[in-house]
Structure formats: structure tokens, C-alpha cells
Design a protein around this motif. Sequence first.
Motif, short mmCIF file in Angstrom:
data_model
loop_
_atom_site.label_atom_id
_atom_site.label_comp_id
_atom_site.label_asym_id
_atom_site.label_seq_id
_atom_site.Cartn_x
_atom_site.Cartn_y
_atom_site.Cartn_z
N LYS A 197 45.89 45.70 42.38
CA LYS A 197 46.61 46.69 41.38
C LYS A 197 47.76 45.63 40.63
N GLU A 198 47.26 44.61 41.02
CA GLU A 198 47.97 43.44 39.49
C GLU A 198 47.45 43.38 38.36
N GLY A 199 46.21 43.39 37.74
CA GLY A 199 46.28 43.35 36.67
C GLY A 199 46.67 44.54 35.50
N LEU A 200 47.15 46.15 36.21
CA LEU A 200 47.69 47.02 35.64
C LEU A 200 48.66 47.19 36.21
N ALA A 201 49.77 45.92 37.62
CA ALA A 201 50.63 45.95 37.23
C ALA A 201 51.68 45.05 36.04
N ILE A 202 50.81 44.88 35.72
CA ILE A 202 51.58 43.59 34.72
C ILE A 202 50.71 44.01 32.92
N MET A 203 50.40 44.90 32.77
CA MET A 203 49.60 45.71 32.10
C MET A 203 50.41 46.81 31.63
#
Length: 517
Positions: A197-203
Amino acid sequence: MPTSPVLFGGKRITIEDIITLTRTNAEQQIVAQLSDDPALRTRIDAGTRFLDTLLQEDGVIYGVTTGYGDSCTVTVPAELVHELPIHLTRFHGCGLGAYFDAPATRAILATRLCSLAQGYSGVSWELLERLVLMLNHDLLPVIPEEGSVGASGDLTPLSYVAGAIIGERDVRFKGEQINSAEAFQQLGLKPMKLRPKEGLAIMNGTAVMTALACQAWQRAEYLTRLSARVTALASIALDGNANHFDELLFAVKPHRGQQQIARWIQHDINHVEHPRNSDRLQDRYSIRCAPHVIGVLRDALPWFRETIENELNSANDNPIIDGIGEHVLHGGHFYGGHIAMVMDSMKTAVANLADLHDRQMALLMDTKMNNGLPANLSAATAERRSINHGFKAVQIGCSAWTAEALKLTMPASVFSRSTECHNQDKVSMGTIAARDCIRVLELTEQVVVATLLATCQGVHLRRQQKQNMRKPAAALEQMLSDITSEFELLTEDRPLEHELRHWLRKVRQQPWALYEE
């Protein structure tokens, strides 16, 4: 540099904290740090553990086991889940326009860190530490300004943060623009492999618009102070009526910010010692009503601050991960409507300051209205007056800068466009509003700086005419001295561009401590 680091995850972060982190960390000191509050570590670890459990149990999580946006009905096979964040960062790498400067980029990193450190985004401790490292080492992603509609947050510009973290985008580092993988290597690190989920969380958040809003608030706050000081100088130069700023007068219209502006101007003029300074009953509105104009922005600043800081300290991605309670909450916290409204409101109030000072410039230039000052504030004498033009062209410039600022007050937030296969069918345009606001601030600062120099010249010329002029407050007198020590009296025409640029840079550094609360 700050005497202590800004702590993330343990206390409420302020606009001033973000502004502190916009400054260059040339000495490589620690300026950002994660809180050691055990509750923060518990929330972070619980979130990642909960997501791992869901993945093992074949749970359906938006943006983790599904595609993004309108593609949320597309199931991602388990063996491809770890590739999904990489594709998210890549296909959003389509930003255009100018690139955010270093202070704005640091603000963006700090703002995204603040949101993720709330502990409700399902990200790892390692990701938070990587963002802290990037701030502390001035390892800054190169981020284009254009491409965000402000919901689902600032996807495209923030993809350059995520892309830099995984080693696939350029960064500014040690005075060079290089690939982020090379920059990390210089620090003895490798690019990160993002968790599901970290790509989505950053963006998927409002970090860009909120970072710009923090910068805008700080500049707007200082402009209210500088506008009060410039108005006091204009009143003195025009030999105005100091009674317009009387405390009793403003007691009957109790807008606190407006009263504060009037009190500051009254103090600068030294109205208490010199109450009867003018034979004229009423000055024109751009002098007499200046507290009413500047006061609008001054009174709005507390509301602006509360709204910006609420957004700053929010978890604003999707889905929200409650690891302790074991909930995945799908919603729309990425929507930047509050920041959009603040930025649209702020830019209108700021543009009114440009308009105010443009009108003050007009008064100072025109012999029909400047109460005996020479035309265009030229200090030339005798036959030299015929060929010298003083601040004539500077006033024309003020009119141009003011017109551009006023043009940009069209609210961006009402221009929602349905996009992304009508999944994003109502969007905030908060980032466009924030960029507009920053531009309006730039233009208004240009007008204020020009008016500042003109009013200083006007005060000098008035003192040549009137030996018994009232003595202003010591702080105003000191500021006059500071400026005249660098800005030579405009007697013979000379190009003023470089001097205007010099004072613009200086004013943006906020060199004068203007007024006590």
C-alpha cells in the motif's frame, strides 16, 4: 538552524514547523525526527501487520489487491501485488510545467511525512525513516508543478516522491540533479522496495497543496504587517490625517484584525504625541480605509491557520488503515476542498493588498492628489526636473503587477472537471488554487516593495518641505534609515530593476520584526 528537531508523530505540527523545514539544511544537522512515543510505533506496526494478515487471507483491499480509481474492479493476482505500487508511480510520471523550488519541495516532503506519521496509512517505519532522511540530507525529488486536480489528492506530483524513493526519479542532491538511486548510494543506502500500500499512501493525499498553503500563510501574515508599515509611510509622505487610525474610532467596529492594523499604523505615525497633524478632514480611501482592507486578511488568518493545520495533521489517503481496530476504511480524505477554499479566499484578500498599494502609489505620483510633493516623486531640482521622471515607470509596473494579481483571483475550486473515467467526477482543484495563491503573493510583494521604496522617498521629500513634521515611532524611523542607507535618493533617473529585485529578495526574507502582538 533550529535548536531542536521537528518531531513527527507525537505532537501537532504547525505551519511554523513546516516553514522551519523549508530552509536549507547546509550543515547536515538533524532537522526532522520521528517521535519516540510508543503509541506511534504501536500504530505503525499494527497497520503493517494487519495488512500482511489480510493479504495472507486473500482480503480485498483497494489499491493493494485491486487496480486504482475506476480500475478498482480489476483484481490483482497475489504474485503481482508487490509490483502494483511501482506501476502506480510510473504511470503518474507525466507532470509538466515548472519544477517546485527547493523550499517548496522540502515543505512537500515534510507535509507528506506528517500525514503518514499519524499512523493510519498502513506504511512501514522504514518508509517514515526514509522521508526523514531525505529531509535531513536535502535529498529532494524534482517535482513538476502541474498535473494535479486535487482529488485523489496530489497523485501526479507526489508520484515523483514515491518514484524517487524507489530509485526511479531524479533528485537535487549536493548541488546536482542526479538519479535518486545514485544519491542514496552516496549515503550508503539502496532505494526502497515499497510495501503493497505504500505507493498509494505516499501519492494519495493533499501534501502538495497543503505544503504550498503553509508557505502562503506565512508570507500573507508578514504582508499584513508590511502593508501596515507601508501605509504609515504613505500617510506621512502625503501629510495625511493621523486621526483616521484613532483607537476610539476603531473601537466601534470590533473586527480584531482590523483594529490591530489601525493600532499598528497609529503607533507608527506616533499619533499620541502628534494628534493634530493635518488641516484636511479626510484622506482618500486608500489611506483612510487601509485598516479595513488589510484587516480583512488579518482577520481571516486565524481561520486559515486552523484549516491548514487540520489538513496538515490529518491522515488523508485512501483507504485508511486502522491496524489496532483491524478496519480498512474506504473514503475520500484525499479531497482537498478545505485547502482549495482557503487558497481561493487568501489569494483574493492578498490581491486586495496589491490593489491598495497600487492606489497609494497613484496618490504619491500625481500632483493633483499628493498634497504638494513633486511629480512622480522625483528629487530632481531646478532645470533638471524637466528631464527626470522619478517613479513614473515603477507605478506603471505596479499597475501591471496588480492587474495580473487581480486576474488570478478567479476561484479555482469551482472549476471541477470530471476525469479518470468519471470515477474522479468531482475534484477540488486545491493545488491549482494554491499555486495561484503563491503567484498572487509574488505579484503583491512586488507592488508592496515598489510602494515601500516610493514612500521612503516621499517621506524624505516631505521632510525637505516641512521642517516641523511629526516624529514617527522609533521602529519606523529605524526602518527608514535601513532603507535609505542602501537605496540612494532617486534624483537623476536610473534603471531600478536590480534595486527592486534586491529589495524583493530582502523583503521575502522578512528582515524586520514588524510590531508586537
